[in-house]
Motif scaffolding. Structure first.
Motif, PDB file in Angstrom:
ATOM      1  N   LYS A   4      35.758 -20.715  15.701  1.00  0.00           N
ATOM      2  CA  LYS A   4      36.186 -22.085  15.456  1.00  0.00           C
ATOM      3  C   LYS A   4      36.343 -22.905  16.742  1.00  0.00           C
ATOM      4  N   GLY A   5      36.074 -22.303  17.893  1.00  0.00           N
ATOM      5  CA  GLY A   5      36.209 -23.023  19.148  1.00  0.00           C
ATOM      6  C   GLY A   5      34.905 -23.670  19.587  1.00  0.00           C
ATOM      7  N   LYS A   6      34.881 -24.147  20.818  1.00  0.00           N
ATOM      8  CA  LYS A   6      33.692 -24.765  21.381  1.00  0.00           C
ATOM      9  C   LYS A   6      32.629 -23.691  21.640  1.00  0.00           C
ATOM     10  N   SER A   7      31.372 -24.100  21.560  1.00  0.00           N
ATOM     11  CA  SER A   7      30.313 -23.108  21.743  1.00  0.00           C
ATOM     12  C   SER A   7      29.062 -23.708  22.365  1.00  0.00           C
ATOM     13  N   ILE A   8      28.352 -22.851  23.086  1.00  0.00           N
ATOM     14  CA  ILE A   8      27.055 -23.178  23.683  1.00  0.00           C
ATOM     15  C   ILE A   8      26.114 -22.025  23.350  1.00  0.00           C
ATOM     16  N   ILE A   9      24.933 -22.361  22.881  1.00  0.00           N
ATOM     17  CA  ILE A   9      23.936 -21.335  22.567  1.00  0.00           C
ATOM     18  C   ILE A   9      22.804 -21.428  23.569  1.00  0.00           C
ATOM     19  N   CYS A  10      22.548 -20.339  24.269  1.00  0.00           N
ATOM     20  CA  CYS A  10      21.435 -20.259  25.210  1.00  0.00           C
ATOM     21  C   CYS A  10      20.471 -19.178  24.732  1.00  0.00           C
ATOM     22  N   GLY A  11      19.222 -19.295  25.110  1.00  0.00           N
ATOM     23  CA  GLY A  11      18.361 -18.159  24.863  1.00  0.00           C
ATOM     24  C   GLY A  11      16.945 -18.456  24.453  1.00  0.00           C
ATOM     25  N   ASP A  12      16.262 -17.366  24.165  1.00  0.00           N
ATOM     26  CA  ASP A  12      14.849 -17.348  23.793  1.00  0.00           C
ATOM     27  C   ASP A  12      14.769 -17.032  22.301  1.00  0.00           C
ATOM     28  N   LEU A  13      14.431 -18.038  21.496  1.00  0.00           N
ATOM     29  CA  LEU A  13      14.355 -17.837  20.046  1.00  0.00           C
ATOM     30  C   LEU A  13      13.020 -17.246  19.621  1.00  0.00           C
ATOM     31  N   ASN A  14      12.065 -17.187  20.542  1.00  0.00           N
ATOM     32  CA  ASN A  14      10.720 -16.717  20.197  1.00  0.00           C
ATOM     33  C   ASN A  14      10.165 -17.481  18.999  1.00  0.00           C
ATOM     34  N   ASN A  15      10.536 -18.735  18.917  1.00  0.00           N
ATOM     35  CA  ASN A  15      10.045 -19.621  17.878  1.00  0.00           C
ATOM     36  C   ASN A  15      10.229 -21.053  18.353  1.00  0.00           C
ATOM     37  N   THR A  16       9.551 -21.973  17.707  1.00  0.00           N
ATOM     38  CA  THR A  16       9.527 -23.351  18.174  1.00  0.00           C
ATOM     39  C   THR A  16      10.584 -24.210  17.490  1.00  0.00           C
ATOM     40  N   ALA A  17      10.684 -25.453  17.954  1.00  0.00           N
ATOM     41  CA  ALA A  17      11.610 -26.410  17.349  1.00  0.00           C
ATOM     42  C   ALA A  17      11.131 -26.893  15.991  1.00  0.00           C
ATOM     43  N   PHE A  18       9.985 -26.404  15.533  1.00  0.00           N
ATOM     44  CA  PHE A  18       9.437 -26.802  14.236  1.00  0.00           C
ATOM     45  C   PHE A  18       9.635 -25.708  13.189  1.00  0.00           C
ATOM     46  N   SER A  19      10.469 -24.749  13.494  1.00  0.00           N
ATOM     47  CA  SER A  19      10.616 -23.565  12.639  1.00  0.00           C
ATOM     48  C   SER A  19      11.921 -23.572  11.849  1.00  0.00           C
ATOM     49  N   TRP A  20      11.959 -22.746  10.817  1.00  0.00           N
ATOM     50  CA  TRP A  20      13.169 -22.542  10.029  1.00  0.00           C
ATOM     51  C   TRP A  20      14.270 -21.934  10.901  1.00  0.00           C
ATOM     52  N   TYR A  40      -0.770 -23.662  26.323  1.00  0.00           N
ATOM     53  CA  TYR A  40      -0.308 -24.216  25.055  1.00  0.00           C
ATOM     54  C   TYR A  40       1.161 -24.606  25.186  1.00  0.00           C
ATOM     55  N   PRO A  41       1.559 -25.821  24.776  1.00  0.00           N
ATOM     56  CA  PRO A  41       2.931 -26.301  25.024  1.00  0.00           C
ATOM     57  C   PRO A  41       3.968 -25.706  24.071  1.00  0.00           C
ATOM     58  N   LEU A  42       4.410 -24.486  24.352  1.00  0.00           N
ATOM     59  CA  LEU A  42       5.417 -23.825  23.532  1.00  0.00           C
ATOM     60  C   LEU A  42       6.799 -23.981  24.152  1.00  0.00           C
ATOM     61  N   ARG A  43       7.713 -24.576  23.409  1.00  0.00           N
ATOM     62  CA  ARG A  43       9.118 -24.646  23.822  1.00  0.00           C
ATOM     63  C   ARG A  43       9.879 -23.695  22.924  1.00  0.00           C
ATOM     64  N   ILE A  44      10.165 -22.501  23.446  1.00  0.00           N
ATOM     65  CA  ILE A  44      10.821 -21.470  22.650  1.00  0.00           C
ATOM     66  C   ILE A  44      12.167 -21.045  23.243  1.00  0.00           C
ATOM     67  N   ASP A  45      12.513 -21.626  24.402  1.00  0.00           N
ATOM     68  CA  ASP A  45      13.807 -21.365  25.033  1.00  0.00           C
ATOM     69  C   ASP A  45      14.667 -22.612  24.873  1.00  0.00           C
ATOM     70  N   PHE A  46      15.954 -22.418  24.583  1.00  0.00           N
ATOM     71  CA  PHE A  46      16.800 -23.555  24.221  1.00  0.00           C
ATOM     72  C   PHE A  46      18.202 -23.428  24.806  1.00  0.00           C
ATOM     73  N   ILE A  47      18.803 -24.594  25.021  1.00  0.00           N
ATOM     74  CA  ILE A  47      20.243 -24.699  25.264  1.00  0.00           C
ATOM     75  C   ILE A  47      20.772 -25.664  24.220  1.00  0.00           C
ATOM     76  N   LEU A  48      21.634 -25.157  23.343  1.00  0.00           N
ATOM     77  CA  LEU A  48      22.214 -25.952  22.270  1.00  0.00           C
ATOM     78  C   LEU A  48      23.725 -26.028  22.478  1.00  0.00           C
ATOM     79  N   THR A  49      24.297 -27.188  22.227  1.00  0.00           N
ATOM     80  CA  THR A  49      25.743 -27.360  22.406  1.00  0.00           C
ATOM     81  C   THR A  49      26.364 -27.914  21.130  1.00  0.00           C
ATOM     82  N   ASP A  50      27.656 -27.691  20.973  1.00  0.00           N
ATOM     83  CA  ASP A  50      28.324 -28.323  19.842  1.00  0.00           C
ATOM     84  C   ASP A  50      28.574 -29.796  20.167  1.00  0.00           C
TER      85      ASP A  50
END
Length: 335
Positions: free
Chosen positions: A255-271, A299-309
């Motif tokens: 329930k606190g603040k969160s940051i998600i980092c990492g390699d999803l091995n998938n694109t921003a167009f995925s489920w 090929y322009p693959l963006r599969i690594d992300f930093i997501l914040t609340d």
């Protein structure tokens, strides 16, 4: 004249097909790979579908033909979708006392094989020290006791007790709690570390979903034939869906603040991305510029992300095009 009409008709049909595929892809983020794993494979092709529609639009525009409406309408309908691939402007408001976060898949510290891991790890950590992040999430970490990482706090988790291969979170802030999700039947994993930052406790996730297992330097990405490659990708996306469900169960209990980092091995167009980013902000979309690709391949693959609340604002985002791994490190300046 007949030849010109035939060419125009052919291009119209091809343009229509590409536009229909792109329109269909707009629904992919809402279709679970567990239900239709074959459709998930199409998400990898979305960047080329966007580029092809832009090319067709420009082609018809230059010739002042009404066919330009096909791709124009398709791109407008998916405007927010298209910006996940390319952004014209970004932010550069780097302020003092911001939280600088880096995520980096280092491929065991060597993109040339294991023989050079020692020298590559030195180069990577020299780069990291130059950039001086406050928080560093590393995927495919390889423990090397001879390297000074320069952080006072760390959490490293290997897949097996005697293994040196795993995942790491390094921090300038005290780590008050940490843990691992321990994905079953996979070399990939997700770990987390709770950081004491002023009066807040911020949970940083280091996520690495099931790998695609492709080799971009070989024919069919290292698979014997395209059919086997297709089957393998379907299995991968199905496993990613299972891992995503496990991750979200864990994340939603926090329930606190969160940051998600990492390699999803998938694109921003995925489920997978759509599920994990729900209720979060994508640092690239907040402050990035250009294609933002994170995988070292044409090929322009963006599969690594930093997501914040929602509590964080991204003032700056950057992809560093250094070639010490098959991934590029990404950084976000948060406050």
């Amino acid at each position: 004249m007949k030849t010109q009409r035939a060419i125009r008709k052919f291009l119209f049909i091809l343009n229509s097909l590409v536009a229909i595929l792109l329109l269909f892809s707009y629904f992919l983020p809402f279709i679970s790979p567990k239900t239709f794993p074959a459709l998930a494979v199409l998400s990898l092709g979305v960047p080329i579908l966007i580029i092809l529609n832009i090319v067709f639009f420009i082609y018809w525009l230059l010739r002042r033909k009404k066919e330009l409406c096909i791709s124009l309408v398709t791109l407008i309908l998916g405007f927010n979708y298209v910006t996940s691939l390319f952004l014209i402007s970004g932010k550069s408001n780097i302020k003092e006392n911001n939280l600088l976060v880096m995520s980096y898949n280092v491929k065991g510290f060597s993109n040339l094989g294991w023989k050079n891991k020692s020298s590559t790890s030195v180069k990577i950590f020299d780069f990291i020290k130059t950039e001086d992040p406050d928080v560093l999430a590393i995927q495919e970490y390889y423990i090397n006791s001879g390297i000074d990482h320069g952080f006072p706090y760390q959490y490293i988790k290997t897949k097996e007790p005697k293994s040196k291969f795993g995942y790491a979170v390094f921090s300038k802030y005290e780590i008050v709690h940490s843990g691992s999700l321990d994905f079953e039947g996979s070399q990939n994993n997700t770990i987390f570390a709770d950081l004491k930052i002023d009066s807040d406790t911020v949970r940083v996730y280091n996520v690495h979903l099931e790998s695609l297992g492709v080799n971009p330097n070989k024919e069919n990405f290292g698979q014997e034939n395209s059919e086997k490659l297709y089957r393998r990708l379907k299995r991968t996306f199905s496993k990613q869906a299972q891992q995503t469900a496990l991750f979200l169960t864990h994340k939603n209990a926090w329930k606190g603040k969160s940051i998600i980092c990492g390699d999803l091995n998938n694109t921003a167009f995925s489920w997978v991305y759509n599920e994990i980013s729900d209720g979060m902000k994508d640092a690239f979309l907040e402050a990035g510029r250009g294609f933002g690709k994170t995988y070292n391949y044409p090929y322009p693959l963006r599969i690594d992300f930093i997501l914040t609340d929602e509590s964080f604002v991204t003032d700056n985002y950057k992809t560093h095009r250094i070639q010490y791994s098959d991934h590029f490190p990404i950084m976000a300046n948060l406050h």
